[in-house]
Write a protein that holds these residues in place. Sequence first.
Motif, PDB file in Angstrom:
ATOM      1  N   LEU A 108       0.862  -1.177   0.000  1.00 15.20           N
ATOM      2  CA  LEU A 108       0.000   0.000   0.000  1.00 15.20           C
ATOM      3  C   LEU A 108       0.903   1.233   0.000  1.00 15.20           C
ATOM      4  CD1 LEU A 108      -3.127  -0.246   0.251  1.00 15.20           C
ATOM      5  CD2 LEU A 108      -2.885   0.600   2.589  1.00 15.20           C
ATOM      6  N   CYS A 109       0.740   2.101  -0.974  1.00 12.80           N
ATOM      7  CA  CYS A 109       1.539   3.324  -1.028  1.00 12.80           C
ATOM      8  C   CYS A 109       0.597   4.514  -0.881  1.00 12.80           C
ATOM      9  CB  CYS A 109       2.306   3.406  -2.345  1.00 12.80           C
ATOM     10  SG  CYS A 109       3.388   4.854  -2.440  1.00 12.80           S
ATOM     11  N   VAL A 110       0.804   5.286   0.185  1.00 16.41           N
ATOM     12  CA  VAL A 110      -0.046   6.439   0.482  1.00 16.41           C
ATOM     13  C   VAL A 110       0.823   7.684   0.645  1.00 16.41           C
ATOM     14  CG1 VAL A 110      -1.792   7.395   2.019  1.00 16.41           C
ATOM     15  CG2 VAL A 110      -1.631   4.916   1.719  1.00 16.41           C
ATOM     16  N   ASP A 111       0.680   8.631  -0.277  1.00 16.10           N
ATOM     17  CA  ASP A 111       1.435   9.886  -0.204  1.00 16.10           C
ATOM     18  C   ASP A 111       2.934   9.650   0.021  1.00 16.10           C
ATOM     19  OD1 ASP A 111      -0.865  11.438  -0.562  1.00 16.10           O
ATOM     20  OD2 ASP A 111      -1.319  11.419   1.581  1.00 16.10           O
ATOM     21  N   GLY A 112       3.474   8.685  -0.717  1.00 16.96           N
ATOM     22  CA  GLY A 112       4.902   8.409  -0.636  1.00 16.96           C
ATOM     23  C   GLY A 112       5.304   7.474   0.487  1.00 16.96           C
ATOM     24  N   LYS A 113       4.352   7.079   1.340  1.00 16.99           N
ATOM     25  CA  LYS A 113       4.633   6.168   2.455  1.00 16.99           C
ATOM     26  C   LYS A 113       4.212   4.756   2.067  1.00 16.99           C
ATOM     27  CE  LYS A 113       3.760   9.936   5.676  1.00 16.99           C
ATOM     28  NZ  LYS A 113       2.892  10.446   6.768  1.00 16.99           N
ATOM     29  N   THR A 114       5.069   3.790   2.394  1.00 17.27           N
ATOM     30  CA  THR A 114       4.815   2.401   2.007  1.00 17.27           C
ATOM     31  C   THR A 114       4.409   1.564   3.211  1.00 17.27           C
ATOM     32  OG1 THR A 114       6.445   2.561   0.230  1.00 17.27           O
ATOM     33  CG2 THR A 114       5.810   0.365   0.916  1.00 17.27           C
ATOM     34  N   MET A 115       3.325   0.784   3.058  1.00 16.36           N
ATOM     35  CA  MET A 115       2.882  -0.154   4.091  1.00 16.36           C
ATOM     36  C   MET A 115       2.661  -1.503   3.422  1.00 16.36           C
ATOM     37  SD  MET A 115       0.126   2.264   6.147  1.00 16.36           S
ATOM     38  CE  MET A 115      -0.674   2.867   4.663  1.00 16.36           C
ATOM     39  N   GLU A 116       2.951  -2.562   4.131  1.00 14.42           N
ATOM     40  CA  GLU A 116       2.857  -3.902   3.545  1.00 14.42           C
ATOM     41  C   GLU A 116       1.810  -4.749   4.255  1.00 14.42           C
ATOM     42  OE1 GLU A 116       6.715  -5.749   3.207  1.00 14.42           O
ATOM     43  OE2 GLU A 116       7.633  -3.821   2.688  1.00 14.42           O
ATOM     44  N   ILE A 117       0.888  -5.288   3.462  1.00 20.27           N
ATOM     45  CA  ILE A 117      -0.148  -6.185   3.976  1.00 20.27           C
ATOM     46  C   ILE A 117       0.357  -7.617   3.852  1.00 20.27           C
ATOM     47  CG2 ILE A 117      -2.480  -7.080   3.563  1.00 20.27           C
ATOM     48  CD1 ILE A 117      -3.246  -4.296   2.554  1.00 20.27           C
ATOM     49  N   THR A 118       0.281  -8.340   4.947  1.00 22.70           N
ATOM     50  CA  THR A 118       0.743  -9.732   4.940  1.00 22.70           C
ATOM     51  C   THR A 118      -0.400 -10.725   5.054  1.00 22.70           C
ATOM     52  OG1 THR A 118       1.086  -9.648   7.343  1.00 22.70           O
ATOM     53  CG2 THR A 118       2.987  -9.136   5.929  1.00 22.70           C
ATOM     54  N   GLN A 119      -1.580 -10.222   5.407  1.00 23.29           N
ATOM     55  CA  GLN A 119      -2.730 -11.120   5.542  1.00 23.29           C
ATOM     56  C   GLN A 119      -4.021 -10.340   5.277  1.00 23.29           C
ATOM     57  OE1 GLN A 119      -2.766 -13.506   9.138  1.00 23.29           O
ATOM     58  NE2 GLN A 119      -4.985 -13.751   9.048  1.00 23.29           N
ATOM     59  N   HIS A 120      -4.892 -10.940   4.443  1.00 26.57           N
ATOM     60  CA  HIS A 120      -6.182 -10.327   4.138  1.00 26.57           C
ATOM     61  C   HIS A 120      -7.127 -11.419   3.650  1.00 26.57           C
ATOM     62  CE1 HIS A 120      -5.530 -10.585  -0.266  1.00 26.57           C
ATOM     63  NE2 HIS A 120      -4.264 -10.372   0.047  1.00 26.57           N
ATOM     64  N   GLU A 121      -8.389 -11.100   3.601  1.00 25.50           N
ATOM     65  CA  GLU A 121      -9.366 -12.068   3.125  1.00 25.50           C
ATOM     66  C   GLU A 121      -9.056 -12.423   1.680  1.00 25.50           C
ATOM     67  OE1 GLU A 121     -14.203 -12.451   2.508  1.00 25.50           O
ATOM     68  OE2 GLU A 121     -13.390 -11.039   3.986  1.00 25.50           O
ATOM     69  N   SER A 122      -9.133 -13.686   1.361  1.00 20.02           N
ATOM     70  CA  SER A 122      -8.757 -14.170   0.037  1.00 20.02           C
ATOM     71  C   SER A 122      -9.494 -13.436  -1.078  1.00 20.02           C
ATOM     72  CB  SER A 122      -9.037 -15.669  -0.078  1.00 20.02           C
ATOM     73  OG  SER A 122      -8.708 -16.136  -1.373  1.00 20.02           O
ATOM     74  N   GLY A 123      -8.726 -12.863  -1.998  1.00 20.79           N
ATOM     75  CA  GLY A 123      -9.281 -12.255  -3.197  1.00 20.79           C
ATOM     76  C   GLY A 123      -9.781 -10.837  -3.059  1.00 20.79           C
ATOM     77  N   SER A 124      -9.688 -10.239  -1.858  1.00 25.34           N
ATOM     78  CA  SER A 124     -10.228  -8.888  -1.709  1.00 25.34           C
ATOM     79  C   SER A 124      -9.489  -8.079  -0.647  1.00 25.34           C
ATOM     80  CB  SER A 124     -11.719  -8.945  -1.351  1.00 25.34           C
ATOM     81  OG  SER A 124     -11.895  -9.503  -0.057  1.00 25.34           O
ATOM     82  N   ILE A 125      -9.650  -6.750  -0.759  1.00 22.53           N
ATOM     83  CA  ILE A 125      -9.086  -5.817   0.216  1.00 22.53           C
ATOM     84  C   ILE A 125     -10.162  -4.776   0.519  1.00 22.53           C
ATOM     85  CG2 ILE A 125      -7.368  -3.983   0.613  1.00 22.53           C
ATOM     86  CD1 ILE A 125      -5.971  -6.576   0.594  1.00 22.53           C
ATOM     87  N   PRO A 126     -10.444  -4.504   1.790  1.00 25.45           N
ATOM     88  CA  PRO A 126     -11.432  -3.457   2.125  1.00 25.45           C
ATOM     89  C   PRO A 126     -10.863  -2.078   1.796  1.00 25.45           C
ATOM     90  CG  PRO A 126     -10.356  -4.260   4.110  1.00 25.45           C
ATOM     91  CD  PRO A 126      -9.895  -5.155   3.001  1.00 25.45           C
ATOM     92  N   ILE A 127     -11.681  -1.204   1.211  1.00 25.87           N
ATOM     93  CA  ILE A 127     -11.163   0.098   0.790  1.00 25.87           C
ATOM     94  C   ILE A 127     -11.899   1.293   1.406  1.00 25.87           C
ATOM     95  CG2 ILE A 127     -10.243  -0.742  -1.404  1.00 25.87           C
ATOM     96  CD1 ILE A 127     -12.770   0.372  -2.755  1.00 25.87           C
ATOM     97  N   GLY A 128     -12.917   1.048   2.237  1.00 25.49           N
ATOM     98  CA  GLY A 128     -13.580   2.166   2.891  1.00 25.49           C
ATOM     99  C   GLY A 128     -15.091   2.119   2.785  1.00 25.49           C
ATOM    100  N   ASP A 129     -15.716   3.208   3.252  1.00 29.75           N
ATOM    101  CA  ASP A 129     -17.169   3.279   3.321  1.00 29.75           C
ATOM    102  C   ASP A 129     -17.793   3.998   2.133  1.00 29.75           C
ATOM    103  OD1 ASP A 129     -17.057   2.326   6.120  1.00 29.75           O
ATOM    104  OD2 ASP A 129     -16.186   4.296   6.494  1.00 29.75           O
ATOM    105  N   VAL A 130     -16.965   4.550   1.253  1.00 31.38           N
ATOM    106  CA  VAL A 130     -17.457   5.390   0.155  1.00 31.38           C
ATOM    107  C   VAL A 130     -16.878   4.930  -1.175  1.00 31.38           C
ATOM    108  CG1 VAL A 130     -17.411   7.718  -0.840  1.00 31.38           C
ATOM    109  CG2 VAL A 130     -17.792   7.418   1.620  1.00 31.38           C
ATOM    110  N   ILE A 131     -17.724   4.897  -2.202  1.00 30.58           N
ATOM    111  CA  ILE A 131     -17.247   4.718  -3.571  1.00 30.58           C
ATOM    112  C   ILE A 131     -17.844   5.831  -4.425  1.00 30.58           C
ATOM    113  CG2 ILE A 131     -16.882   2.218  -3.440  1.00 30.58           C
ATOM    114  CD1 ILE A 131     -19.565   1.875  -4.908  1.00 30.58           C
ATOM    115  N   LEU A 132     -17.180   6.147  -5.514  1.00 33.61           N
ATOM    116  CA  LEU A 132     -17.653   7.201  -6.400  1.00 33.61           C
ATOM    117  C   LEU A 132     -18.596   6.626  -7.453  1.00 33.61           C
ATOM    118  CD1 LEU A 132     -14.327   9.166  -7.057  1.00 33.61           C
ATOM    119  CD2 LEU A 132     -16.003   9.512  -5.236  1.00 33.61           C
TER     120      LEU A 132
END
Length: 313
Positions: free
Chosen positions: A233-257
Amino acid sequence: MDITGASVAKTAVDLAKTDNILNKATGFMGMLFPYAGIKQKAVDMYIEDIEKSDLPAETKVFMVLNTKKTFKRIKNQKAIAEIAMNNAVQGTDFTEKSGVNEEWLERFMDSAGFVSSEEIQWIWGKILANEFEKPGSTPPNMIRILSEMTPTYAKAFRKLCSMRFLLISISENEEITGAYWKTGVPYSENKELMNELGISFQVINELETLGVIKFDSVAGYITTGINDKKVILCVDGKTMEITQHESGSIPIGDVILTSAGEALKNITTIEEIRGYDEAIKKYMRSKGVVFSEEEQYQVVVTGDRFQVKKKEV
């Protein structure tokens, strides 16, 4: 010298005709030429002539007010047309050959005449420029949305659009299998930050009513197709690494456009949201996502391009 009632009436008719010839292809401005409007000096002279005339007082008041109202609309249209011409891609065709629907343009510019806020005029102008660049690409409900968009909602929407991150999927062989820019609004887990940004629950609801977002604070939204266990995950130049998540998907928030929201996002200037990296991380953790304590990768983003480098041990 005083003017007669007949000449004043004729001039008023001429002014009305000027207001009604919008969207005729003339000169290098093409379909936007009529929105150049009339000069303030000409309006002032016309009003002065009305005031000096021998018309009844009530008629004078009506004609002066109508003239000022008409000129204000033309002035607003002129500003928006100029924004469109100044921001369109070089070589954009503004003539009738552009493919822009004339009826759509008439309705768009008629509504644009009531937009006096410079901030909102800029949005209208950018949408107009985009329509001439890609005729027929503007969602049908955009005119209504823009007509109801206030500066407060516009600022909040810009903040929402700025809440985005780059999602990079990494295989077990250390190969990049996918990279996606995502808009992620972690509202439910970060209400204090959202309120500070002017994104209250009421504003969220109003933006949903406008038709630019969809909001679900219970289940939230996910992005699918993420089959690799390791995700960066890269946010405003900052890097974070996900090592575990539900198979096939990533939660992205409460809002979509919505489609209209995506169209507006494309002309919205993105800004850095302080604290957003921790906010999205907090939201994802609440949905069961596990992050690595130490990052093995570094992501360098330049415009729409990026480069992933593995840190030396």
